[in-house]
Enzyme design. Structure first.
Site, PDB file in Angstrom:
ATOM      1  CG  HIS A 204      11.216   2.894 -47.267  1.00  0.00           C
ATOM      2  ND1 HIS A 204       9.731   3.301 -46.165  1.00  0.00           N
ATOM      3  CD2 HIS A 204      11.152   1.109 -47.331  1.00  0.00           C
ATOM      4  CE1 HIS A 204       9.107   2.193 -46.657  1.00  0.00           C
ATOM      5  NE2 HIS A 204       9.458   1.628 -46.337  1.00  0.00           N
TER       6      HIS A 204
HETATM    7  C1  UD1 Z   1      10.971  -3.854 -46.118  1.00  0.00           C
HETATM    8  C2  UD1 Z   1       9.380  -3.877 -46.780  1.00  0.00           C
HETATM    9  C3  UD1 Z   1       8.373  -2.488 -46.907  1.00  0.00           C
HETATM   10  C4  UD1 Z   1       8.355  -1.763 -45.135  1.00  0.00           C
HETATM   11  C5  UD1 Z   1       9.809  -1.370 -45.046  1.00  0.00           C
HETATM   12  C6  UD1 Z   1       9.972  -0.653 -43.833  1.00  0.00           C
HETATM   13  C7  UD1 Z   1       9.723  -6.008 -48.268  1.00  0.00           C
HETATM   14  C8  UD1 Z   1       9.546  -5.981 -49.631  1.00  0.00           C
HETATM   15  N1  UD1 Z   1      10.189  -4.796 -47.421  1.00  0.00           N
HETATM   16  O1  UD1 Z   1      11.742  -3.204 -46.635  1.00  0.00           O
HETATM   17  O2  UD1 Z   1       7.392  -2.884 -47.367  1.00  0.00           O
HETATM   18  O3  UD1 Z   1       7.291  -0.956 -45.628  1.00  0.00           O
HETATM   19  O4  UD1 Z   1      10.677  -2.619 -44.856  1.00  0.00           O
HETATM   20  O5  UD1 Z   1      10.790  -0.348 -42.893  1.00  0.00           O
HETATM   21  O6  UD1 Z   1       9.389  -6.680 -47.472  1.00  0.00           O
HETATM   22  N2  UD1 Z   1      18.517  -3.162 -43.310  1.00  0.00           N
HETATM   23  C9  UD1 Z   1      19.240  -2.774 -42.151  1.00  0.00           C
HETATM   24  N3  UD1 Z   1      18.945  -3.185 -40.878  1.00  0.00           N
HETATM   25  C10 UD1 Z   1      17.182  -3.382 -40.818  1.00  0.00           C
HETATM   26  C11 UD1 Z   1      17.243  -4.108 -41.763  1.00  0.00           C
HETATM   27  C12 UD1 Z   1      17.299  -3.434 -42.976  1.00  0.00           C
HETATM   28  O7  UD1 Z   1      20.178  -1.868 -42.483  1.00  0.00           O
HETATM   29  O8  UD1 Z   1      17.390  -3.913 -39.771  1.00  0.00           O
HETATM   30  C13 UD1 Z   1      18.642  -2.861 -44.748  1.00  0.00           C
HETATM   31  C14 UD1 Z   1      19.061  -4.495 -45.589  1.00  0.00           C
HETATM   32  O9  UD1 Z   1      20.184  -4.942 -45.425  1.00  0.00           O
HETATM   33  C15 UD1 Z   1      18.759  -3.397 -46.671  1.00  0.00           C
HETATM   34  C16 UD1 Z   1      17.563  -2.472 -46.729  1.00  0.00           C
HETATM   35  O10 UD1 Z   1      17.731  -2.337 -45.014  1.00  0.00           O
HETATM   36  O11 UD1 Z   1      20.179  -3.488 -47.462  1.00  0.00           O
HETATM   37  C17 UD1 Z   1      16.537  -3.014 -46.576  1.00  0.00           C
HETATM   38  O12 UD1 Z   1      15.717  -3.956 -45.933  1.00  0.00           O
HETATM   39  P1  UD1 Z   1      14.258  -4.513 -46.430  1.00  0.00           P
HETATM   40  O13 UD1 Z   1      14.421  -5.926 -45.793  1.00  0.00           O
HETATM   41  O14 UD1 Z   1      14.978  -5.685 -47.847  1.00  0.00           O
HETATM   42  O15 UD1 Z   1      13.405  -4.534 -46.873  1.00  0.00           O
HETATM   43  P2  UD1 Z   1      12.909  -2.816 -47.015  1.00  0.00           P
HETATM   44  O16 UD1 Z   1      13.471  -1.771 -47.885  1.00  0.00           O
HETATM   45  O17 UD1 Z   1      13.334  -1.883 -45.335  1.00  0.00           O
END
Ligand code: UD1
Length: 386
Positions: A204
């Site tokens: 990821h």
């Molecule tokens: C975040 C953390 C990372 C951690 C990871 C674990 C930061 C900068 N990054 O990254 O350190 O290792 O979480 O998962 O804080 N999304 C969903 N459902 C959810 C949550 C997110 O669909 O419940 C989607 C969001 O819409 C987005 C993507 O996942 O498009 C990324 O989510 P985001 O919270 O931005 O960061 P992660 O890449 O998950």
């Protein structure tokens, strides 16, 4: 006294659950605040159920966005919470955007901040998590480290050693409490694979999934491994979006799965033949379980998993991965040992120290002395030698 514990995203839940449990056991007044950085059942809700965490007292509902948007929403929502409830201390974990945002909010309001999993450094400032770690550590009054490298890094950055507490790894507390139940559920059975007979992969990090070429190449490697043994790939939402855009011709033995709940994933990890990952937490969990781990990055902020554990960094040379998988299949893999204080009791040490710092109780646990910091001198001397 009011301790505010903060959770935000998937990797926070297993680190904070044993601390919340310990605070509850000691009847210490506490709030659990969920910023809502991760919000759907698969990435958040199910972890509360499985880890036995109480429902959050406050949910800030910040959701997704750019880094600035997400961080800004946490800043304003968490400030409202702090102004209204006036916690004595805010406890944050790990390195996600919410960790840094809550630490900044609390510190500016003069509220003490405790950082669980302090001091880890990849020395790669292109990673958003590295920036979050640095900011959070420098705003914290108590810094709980998981491995010796954390103690050294913090001292090198001029943090007073009296604020550093080498507590061990709270995520391993959760792992030890749930390992037996995870195995009892035998999650591999539903997926048609044999214990110790499959590879497990997670991806990821922006550096692996945001660049189409790199992601395509990694899926290619997973497909080639799938010719030798089944490969299970629970896909993170960030990665799912990017995978949709690729044209993938993968063999049927490479299974793309939804994100897994904690117990199912723990069970799969504990009986994998090899794990390939770019996650921070999984590098540690595989070391705790003694399972070979190939980290699909060129650096790690968790060197103990390499120096004493089962982890190997793969870097950019993807051909090397297949050689390593062959080597591991022949049984030629380091056995690894468990790093110090990854013993299932880290949360007790964290809460002992929190109580001692707030209640004036004498702290009787381990202290970080300069002699244990591998030749580095305490704070004021570190400054002078730079
Ligand atoms: C975040 C953390 C990372 C951690 C990871 C674990 C930061 C900068 N990054 O990254 O350190 O290792 O979480 O998962 O804080 N999304 C969903 N459902 C959810 C949550 C997110 O669909 O419940 C989607 C969001 O819409 C987005 C993507 O996942 O498009 C990324 O989510 P985001 O919270 O931005 O960061 P992660 O890449 O998950």
């Amino acid at each position: 006294m009011l301790i505010c514990t903060v959770v935000a995203a998937r990797p926070n839940f297993m680190k904070m659950a044993p601390i919340v449990e310990e605070l509850q056991r000691r009847d210490i007044p506490r709030h659990l605040v969920h910023t809502g950085q991760h919000y759907d059942a698969a990435m958040s809700g199910v972890f509360f159920d499985e880890l036995g965490m109480p429902a959050p007292d406050f949910h800030l509902g910040v959701g997704s966005g750019t880094h600035a948007q997400q961080t800004a929403r946490v800043l304003t929502a968490f400030e409202d919470y702090c102004v209204e409830h006036k916690p004595t201390m805010v406890v944050v974990a790990g390195d996600v955007n919410s960790t840094a945002a809550c630490a900044l909010t609390a510190a500016k309001l003069g509220i003490a901040v405790a950082h669980v999993e302090a001091g880890l450094r990849s020395f790669d400032r292109s990673m958003p998590e590295e920036l979050n770690r640095i900011v959070t550590d420098h705003l914290s009054s108590l810094l709980f480290t998981t491995e010796e490298s954390g103690n050294r890094n913090l001292c090198r950055e001029g943090i007073d050693s009296s604020r550093i507490c080498f507590a061990g790894n709270c995520m391993v507390d959760s792992l030890r409490s749930h390992e037996q139940e995870a195995l009892r559920r035998a999650p591999w059975k539903n997926l048609g694979v044999e214990p110790n007979g499959y590879a497990l992969i997670t991806l990821h990090r922006p550096s692996n999934v945001d660049c189409e070429e790199r992601l395509q190449a990694l899926v290619g490697v997973a497909s080639r491994i799938a010719m030798q043994m089944p490969v299970l790939f629970p896909v993170h939402p960030r990665t799912r979006e990017k995978l949709f855009r690729l044209r993938i011709h993968a063999p049927a033995s490479l299974q793309f799965l939804d994100p897994h709940p904690y117990l199912a994933f723990l069970g799969l990890m504990a009986r994998a033949r090899v794990v390939l990952t770019d996650s921070g937490g999984i590098q540690e969990e595989t070391t705790a379980l003694g399972i070979p781990c190939l980290t699909l990055r060129s650096n790690t902020e968790r060197p103990a998993t390499i120096e004493t554990g089962t982890n190997v960094l793969v870097g950019d040379d993807l051909d090397h991965i297949e050689n390593l998988v062959d080597q591991m299949a022949r049984g030629e893999w380091k056995k690894g040992t468990i790093p110090p204080l990854w013993d299932g009791h880290a949360a007790q040490r964290v809460v002992n120290r929190i109580e001692a710092s707030l209640g004036g109780v004498r702290w009787t646990g381990p202290r970080i002395h300069s002699a244990r910091l591998h030749g580095l001198r305490p704070f004021h001397r570190c400054n002078r030698t730079r």
